[in-house]
Design a protein around this motif. Structure first.
Motif, PDB file in Angstrom:
ATOM      1  N   PRO A  32     -33.066  18.642 -27.882  1.00  0.00           N
ATOM      2  CA  PRO A  32     -33.241  18.503 -26.434  1.00  0.00           C
ATOM      3  C   PRO A  32     -34.710  18.632 -26.030  1.00  0.00           C
ATOM      4  O   PRO A  32     -35.520  19.245 -26.743  1.00  0.00           O
ATOM      5  N   ASP A  55     -36.423  20.427 -23.821  1.00  0.00           N
ATOM      6  CA  ASP A  55     -37.034  21.765 -23.746  1.00  0.00           C
ATOM      7  C   ASP A  55     -37.348  22.321 -25.132  1.00  0.00           C
ATOM      8  O   ASP A  55     -38.377  22.969 -25.331  1.00  0.00           O
ATOM      9  N   ASP A  56     -36.476  22.056 -26.101  1.00  0.00           N
ATOM     10  CA  ASP A  56     -36.721  22.531 -27.465  1.00  0.00           C
ATOM     11  C   ASP A  56     -37.910  21.808 -28.088  1.00  0.00           C
ATOM     12  O   ASP A  56     -38.720  22.415 -28.801  1.00  0.00           O
ATOM     13  N   ALA A  79     -36.244  12.971 -21.919  1.00  0.00           N
ATOM     14  CA  ALA A  79     -34.921  13.270 -22.462  1.00  0.00           C
ATOM     15  C   ALA A  79     -34.189  11.969 -22.777  1.00  0.00           C
ATOM     16  O   ALA A  79     -34.278  10.996 -22.039  1.00  0.00           O
ATOM     17  N   ARG A  80     -33.491  11.976 -23.891  1.00  0.00           N
ATOM     18  CA  ARG A  80     -32.624  10.867 -24.292  1.00  0.00           C
ATOM     19  C   ARG A  80     -31.242  11.468 -24.529  1.00  0.00           C
ATOM     20  O   ARG A  80     -30.904  11.861 -25.633  1.00  0.00           O
ATOM     21  N   GLY A  81     -30.510  11.600 -23.455  1.00  0.00           N
ATOM     22  CA  GLY A  81     -29.229  12.292 -23.530  1.00  0.00           C
ATOM     23  C   GLY A  81     -29.473  13.788 -23.611  1.00  0.00           C
ATOM     24  O   GLY A  81     -30.585  14.271 -23.379  1.00  0.00           O
ATOM     25  N   ALA A  82     -28.427  14.519 -23.976  1.00  0.00           N
ATOM     26  CA  ALA A  82     -28.528  15.979 -24.013  1.00  0.00           C
ATOM     27  C   ALA A  82     -29.134  16.500 -25.310  1.00  0.00           C
ATOM     28  O   ALA A  82     -29.614  17.624 -25.351  1.00  0.00           O
ATOM     29  N   GLN A  83     -29.137  15.685 -26.355  1.00  0.00           N
ATOM     30  CA  GLN A  83     -29.522  16.201 -27.666  1.00  0.00           C
ATOM     31  C   GLN A  83     -30.688  15.487 -28.331  1.00  0.00           C
ATOM     32  O   GLN A  83     -30.926  15.660 -29.527  1.00  0.00           O
ATOM     33  N   THR A 129     -34.889  13.635 -27.699  1.00  0.00           N
ATOM     34  CA  THR A 129     -36.081  13.501 -26.869  1.00  0.00           C
ATOM     35  C   THR A 129     -36.940  12.367 -27.404  1.00  0.00           C
ATOM     36  O   THR A 129     -37.201  12.304 -28.611  1.00  0.00           O
TER      37      THR A 129
END
Length: 146
Positions: free
Chosen positions: A13, A15-16, A95-99, A101
């Motif tokens: 994600p 933020d990570d 972001a590229r979806g929830a999981q 980047t």
């Protein structure tokens, strides 16, 4: 000046991805040219934070002091300098979806003095280094450095 830009899909994600890459000492894990990178100051990473970086390029070792110039939710800019070069690493995240980047990674090198004469001959080596970063960074960011 030489600028190398790559688009890299990171399997974490946003933020990570930002949290991992703002800790510039981790360049040892994803930048094949970095021999050593150590934080100089202490505390939370913030604009003005600094790192001492030792890199090897075309068989020569060079030392730069990097500082974090820009820290935004989806953008980091690090500037490293020594007597020969000013190196700027800009990272723009989406972001590229929830999981995942998408990262646009741009590395620019402005040479000083006589070193400017060598710049046109170094482009291919910097392009290869950019390709190597694309190969290594996704696994490193996901916690699986090679």
């Amino acid at each position: 000046m030489i600028t190398v830009e790559r688009n890299i899909l990171l399997p974490v994600p946003l933020d990570d991805a930002v949290s991992y890459l703002e800790e510039f000492e981790r360049t040892e894990e994803w930048d094949p040219g970095t021999v050593r990178c150590a934080r100089v100051d202490e505390g939370a990473v913030r604009p003005g934070s600094t790192w001492h970086n030792t890199s090897r390029f075309r068989g020569r070792t060079t030392e730069l002091v990097y500082r974090l110039d820009v820290r935004e939710p989806a953008r980091l800019v690090f500037v490293g300098e020594n007597g020969t070069v000013v190196a700027t690493d800009e990272m723009v995240f989406a972001a590229r979806g929830a999981q995942a980047t998408a990262l646009t990674y741009r590395a620019s090198f402005r040479f000083k003095g006589l070193a400017r004469l060598a710049a046109p001959f170094l482009r291919n080596a910097f392009e290869r280094l950019g390709d190597d970063v694309v190969e290594r960074m996704p696994a490193a960011v996901a916690g699986r450095p090679r």
